[in-house]
Design a protein around this motif. Structure first.
Motif, mmCIF file in Angstrom:
data_model
loop_
_atom_site.group_PDB
_atom_site.id
_atom_site.type_symbol
_atom_site.label_atom_id
_atom_site.label_comp_id
_atom_site.label_asym_id
_atom_site.label_seq_id
_atom_site.Cartn_x
_atom_site.Cartn_y
_atom_site.Cartn_z
ATOM 1 N N ASN A 85 16.880 2.459 -10.478
ATOM 2 C CA ASN A 85 16.538 2.837 -11.853
ATOM 3 C C ASN A 85 15.508 1.921 -12.501
ATOM 4 O O ASN A 85 14.920 2.284 -13.521
ATOM 5 C CB ASN A 85 17.794 2.865 -12.726
ATOM 6 C CG ASN A 85 18.640 4.101 -12.485
ATOM 7 O OD1 ASN A 85 18.216 5.028 -11.819
ATOM 8 N ND2 ASN A 85 19.842 4.102 -13.023
ATOM 9 N N ASP A 86 15.293 0.749 -11.927
ATOM 10 C CA ASP A 86 14.291 -0.167 -12.473
ATOM 11 C C ASP A 86 12.922 0.008 -11.831
ATOM 12 O O ASP A 86 11.954 -0.614 -12.250
ATOM 13 C CB ASP A 86 14.753 -1.616 -12.301
ATOM 14 C CG ASP A 86 14.937 -1.993 -10.831
ATOM 15 O OD1 ASP A 86 15.339 -1.111 -10.039
ATOM 16 O OD2 ASP A 86 14.693 -3.161 -10.472
ATOM 17 N N LYS A 87 12.847 0.856 -10.802
ATOM 18 C CA LYS A 87 11.591 1.040 -10.070
ATOM 19 C C LYS A 87 10.880 2.313 -10.540
ATOM 20 O O LYS A 87 11.506 3.267 -10.981
ATOM 21 C CB LYS A 87 11.851 1.145 -8.574
ATOM 22 C CG LYS A 87 12.589 -0.035 -7.968
ATOM 23 C CD LYS A 87 11.750 -1.302 -8.015
ATOM 24 C CE LYS A 87 12.343 -2.431 -7.171
ATOM 25 N NZ LYS A 87 13.676 -2.839 -7.637
ATOM 26 N N PHE A 88 9.554 2.307 -10.408
ATOM 27 C CA PHE A 88 8.775 3.495 -10.784
ATOM 28 C C PHE A 88 8.313 4.276 -9.559
ATOM 29 O O PHE A 88 8.535 5.471 -9.449
ATOM 30 C CB PHE A 88 7.564 3.100 -11.635
ATOM 31 C CG PHE A 88 6.756 4.284 -12.090
ATOM 32 C CD1 PHE A 88 7.155 5.020 -13.189
ATOM 33 C CD2 PHE A 88 5.619 4.684 -11.401
ATOM 34 C CE1 PHE A 88 6.427 6.132 -13.600
ATOM 35 C CE2 PHE A 88 4.891 5.784 -11.808
ATOM 36 C CZ PHE A 88 5.302 6.508 -12.906
ATOM 37 N N GLY A 89 7.661 3.601 -8.615
ATOM 38 C CA GLY A 89 7.179 4.294 -7.425
ATOM 39 C C GLY A 89 5.843 4.952 -7.684
ATOM 40 O O GLY A 89 5.787 6.072 -8.178
ATOM 41 N N ASN A 90 4.775 4.273 -7.340
ATOM 42 C CA ASN A 90 3.437 4.771 -7.660
ATOM 43 C C ASN A 90 2.923 5.684 -6.563
ATOM 44 O O ASN A 90 2.384 5.235 -5.541
ATOM 45 C CB ASN A 90 2.485 3.595 -7.875
ATOM 46 C CG ASN A 90 1.146 4.026 -8.426
ATOM 47 O OD1 ASN A 90 0.800 5.209 -8.414
ATOM 48 N ND2 ASN A 90 0.373 3.072 -8.927
ATOM 49 N N SER A 91 3.056 6.987 -6.764
ATOM 50 C CA SER A 91 2.660 7.965 -5.741
ATOM 51 C C SER A 91 1.150 8.079 -5.578
ATOM 52 O O SER A 91 0.682 8.827 -4.716
ATOM 53 C CB SER A 91 3.236 9.336 -6.094
ATOM 54 O OG SER A 91 2.729 9.785 -7.332
ATOM 55 N N LEU A 92 0.397 7.370 -6.386
ATOM 56 C CA LEU A 92 -1.061 7.407 -6.276
ATOM 57 C C LEU A 92 -1.620 6.230 -5.471
ATOM 58 O O LEU A 92 -2.801 6.202 -5.160
ATOM 59 C CB LEU A 92 -1.691 7.398 -7.676
ATOM 60 C CG LEU A 92 -1.305 8.558 -8.586
ATOM 61 C CD1 LEU A 92 -1.946 8.367 -9.957
ATOM 62 C CD2 LEU A 92 -1.728 9.890 -7.982
ATOM 63 N N SER A 93 -0.784 5.269 -5.132
ATOM 64 C CA SER A 93 -1.258 4.070 -4.448
ATOM 65 C C SER A 93 -1.463 4.330 -2.960
ATOM 66 O O SER A 93 -0.815 5.197 -2.361
ATOM 67 C CB SER A 93 -0.257 2.923 -4.625
ATOM 68 O OG SER A 93 0.939 3.189 -3.894
ATOM 69 N N GLU A 94 -2.350 3.563 -2.350
ATOM 70 C CA GLU A 94 -2.583 3.672 -0.909
ATOM 71 C C GLU A 94 -1.326 3.282 -0.136
ATOM 72 O O GLU A 94 -1.026 3.865 0.913
ATOM 73 C CB GLU A 94 -3.752 2.777 -0.495
ATOM 74 C CG GLU A 94 -5.103 3.254 -0.974
ATOM 75 C CD GLU A 94 -5.505 4.601 -0.381
ATOM 76 O OE1 GLU A 94 -5.027 4.926 0.725
ATOM 77 O OE2 GLU A 94 -6.275 5.335 -1.029
ATOM 78 N N THR A 95 -0.589 2.316 -0.661
ATOM 79 C CA THR A 95 0.650 1.903 0.004
ATOM 80 C C THR A 95 1.643 3.044 0.067
ATOM 81 O O THR A 95 2.252 3.310 1.115
ATOM 82 C CB THR A 95 1.278 0.708 -0.736
ATOM 83 O OG1 THR A 95 0.364 -0.386 -0.715
ATOM 84 C CG2 THR A 95 2.583 0.284 -0.079
#
Length: 610
Positions: free
Chosen positions: A76-86
């Motif tokens: 719940n504290d994480k966002f998760g950037n689906s746009l990042s190369e990683t």
């Protein structure tokens, strides 16, 4: 006698760790008295279940907001950037690894239910990998789906993000920090889109700007993201309340609002001048192939888009004929176009109070609930409520939508009705809309899926638009048999909604594969339905933003009806409608080909019984 493998390992550990002679003696006794251990046999079903459970856990870690929505609060504290190369790299590796692993499992050794799941799992991984050929990450926002909307809803305290403890509040602050990073990534990806000529149509960009403007306020307490502070539990200490209030104020004012302002300025000042003049996906590089891929994904078929277009034309013609029969039945003196105009404008067909519209749907809920047991063996434990769409998104939101209940039962499903324009919500359209969005449509299918006990976790939460929207449109059809359309005006409402789905086949393919303009698409829908023009504009712009999604409704419904007709023909007097519905909705959401295989297998089993 040879030592067993486990004895050798134990002996080695004893030697390395300098264990006592007693321990050595005990080990030797074990090795002398036991026969060699037989290798453990793991069944194909056990292999598969272990694999998909691990896949599900890996997916939750990669997609932390998804984890929150399915009731797993670890991230719940994480966002998760689906746009990042990683992220993109990890997603590719995950899909590649699990596709390879799934293909090593002998599907013929799986249970019947797991065979369906296995087919579904391979289909998903393959489709995800095929989608990588197209740069969707260059288009991170549109006026219909937006991460900004998602975050506002999560922060409202009325969605999946919990706000019960101090840790919950701290988690949300951390997630907001990730969202701020995502905003910067979105600008970078949109700039790359400009450089590669993969941009949104100008009309859609113009719709996004006021949506972003709505988030820009003078101070933190005026921001929608400040909502959690206004509902802190009484159990919080005064010290905790003060610290949280300070932290939220600082983050919103010093980081979040400036980031949103920067995004808005970029969209208006840089992105809008570079937006494209074409309205369809064919205006993008490799756009025709990309659109066919999106059509395949959303319909879970391989139907060529030209064929879909022709199916739509045929369905529009059929439904127009049925609409004209209703006009004759009610004794309307003018032609069908005049009938459309009458139904779209005369005051008796509309509410004048927003709450009356919501109350009307609550009354329909009770009426429909009374007849459902006659048609279903399996019904959801979760209830649903009717709510108006929130003000911040009502101008661009669809006329209605559904949000699934909490997995743990703590929150009911929500049937959202858009009360922004009451002229777009005719009384004659209420029965079919309720059947579609609530029971036995989306609420039934999605809530039952979440409540299933004998399917893998990933399957509980996976959705296919063709299946879910096809089922919801089938639920409208089922309303005829339920006796809910005895009023010809309500039946006209059913035809009107069905017409919308048929027109979508024509308009979506027209826009993206046949070079239609936005204006041409709007005119086609005006000519063939009584829809309010504001709704037509929103619909056409939705198709422009999410190509192929609108194809799934009618294709899914036609597939279910085809399978039902096949079962009725083959089983004759032995056909049981409740049991047919069991087959459709008790395995979760399935691709069309997998669903067809399930129903075909069921028909064969039923034939053998009799």
């Amino acid at each position: 006698m040879k030592k067993s493998a486990i004895a050798i390992v134990i002996s080695s550990l004893v030697a390395l760790q300098g264990c006592s002679n007693d321990a050595v003696t005990a080990t030797q006794n074990v090795s002398q008295s036991q026969t060699p251990l037989a290798p453990q046999v793991v069944s194909a079903s056990e292999q598969y279940l272990s694999m998909v459970d691990q896949y599900f856990n890996d997916t939750l870690e990669l997609e932390p907001i998804y984890a929150t929505y399915v009731g797993v609060n670890t991230y719940n504290d994480k966002f998760g950037n689906s746009l990042s190369e990683t992220y993109l790299k990890h997603r590719h590796e995950l899909n590649t690894r699990y596709l390879k692993q799934a293909k090593t499992i002998d599907a013929s050794e799986l249970t019947e239910e797991l065979k369906l799941s296995h087919s579904m799992f391979i289909y998903d991984r393959d489709m995800d990998l095929k989608s990588e050929a197209y740069p969707a990450y260059f288009l991170p926002i549109n006026q219909f789906y937006s991460t900004v909307f998602t975050m506002v809803q999560l922060g409202s305290g009325e969605s999946a993000q919990p706000f019960n403890t101090v840790e919950d509040y701290q988690n949300w602050l951390s997630r907001l920090s990730g969202f701020i990073n995502w905003i910067a990534s979105a600008e970078q990806r949109m700039q790359q889109g400009i450089d590669n000529k993969v941009v949104l149509p100008r009309t859609l960009v113009e719709r996004i700007i006021p949506q972003l403007d709505a988030q820009l306020v003078e101070s933190a307490p005026e921001s929608l993201f400040y909502a959690p502070i206004n509902m802190m539990p009484e159990s919080f200490s005064e010290t905790d309340k003060a610290l949280l209030k300070k932290s939220y104020t600082q983050l919103i004012e010093s980081k979040l609002l400036p980031s949103l302002q920067h995004l808005r300025d970029f969209v208006k000042g840089t992105y809008l001048p570079n937006a494209r003049g074409s309205d369809g996906w064919s205006g993008l590089p490799n756009g025709r192939a990309w659109y066919q891929q999106l059509a395949n994904k959303h319909t879970t078929t391989q139907m060529p888009v030209d064929e879909i277009h022709n199916v739509g034309l045929s369905e529009v013609s059929r439904i127009l004929s049925e609409m004209d029969q209703v006009r004759i039945q009610v004794g309307f003196k003018g032609d069908l176009t005049a009938f459309f105009d009458s139904l779209s404008s005369e005051p008796q067909y509309f509410f004048t109070d927003k709450q009356d519209l919501v109350d009307g749907y609550m009354a329909l809920k009770e009426k429909i609930n009374l007849v459902l047991p006659q048609y279903f063996n399996v019904m959801p434990k979760a209830d649903y409520v009717v709510k108006p769409v929130e003000r911040f998104r009502e101008k661009s939101a669809a006329g209605a939508s559904y949000q699934s209940p909490a997995v743990d039962g703590s929150r009911p499903g929500v049937f959202y009705i858009n009360t922004y324009n009451l002229k777009a919500q005719p009384k004659w359209g209420m029965t079919t809309l309720s059947l579609h969005e609530a029971a036995p449509g989306h609420h039934f299918q999605i809530a039952i899926k979440q409540e299933l006990k004998d399917i893998p976790q990933f399957q509980k939460f996976k959705g296919y638009t063709a299946f879910e929207e096809g089922w919801a449109l089938y639920a409208e059809y089922l309303g005829i048999e339920m006796g809910l359309f005895e009023d010809p005006y309500q039946y006209f409402g059913k035809l009107s909604d069905e017409m919308l789905r048929a027109m979508r086949l024509v308009v979506d393919t027209g826009l993206h594969a046949k070079g239609w303009s936005r204006e041409q698409a709007i005119q086609y829908m005006k000519d063939n339905s009584p829809m309010a023009e504001s709704d037509i504009r929103a619909e056409v712009e939705r198709y422009m933003a999410i190509p192929g999604q609108a194809l799934s409704y009618k294709i899914g419904q036609l597939t279910i009806l085809k399978l039902r007709a096949k079962a009725e023909t083959k089983l004759g007097d032995k056909f049981d409608l409740k049991h047919f519905h069991d087959q459709i909705i008790t395995s979760g959401s399935l691709p069309m080909a997998v669903m067809e295989q399930k129903v075909n297998d069921w028909i064969e089993v039923e034939l053998k019984k009799h």
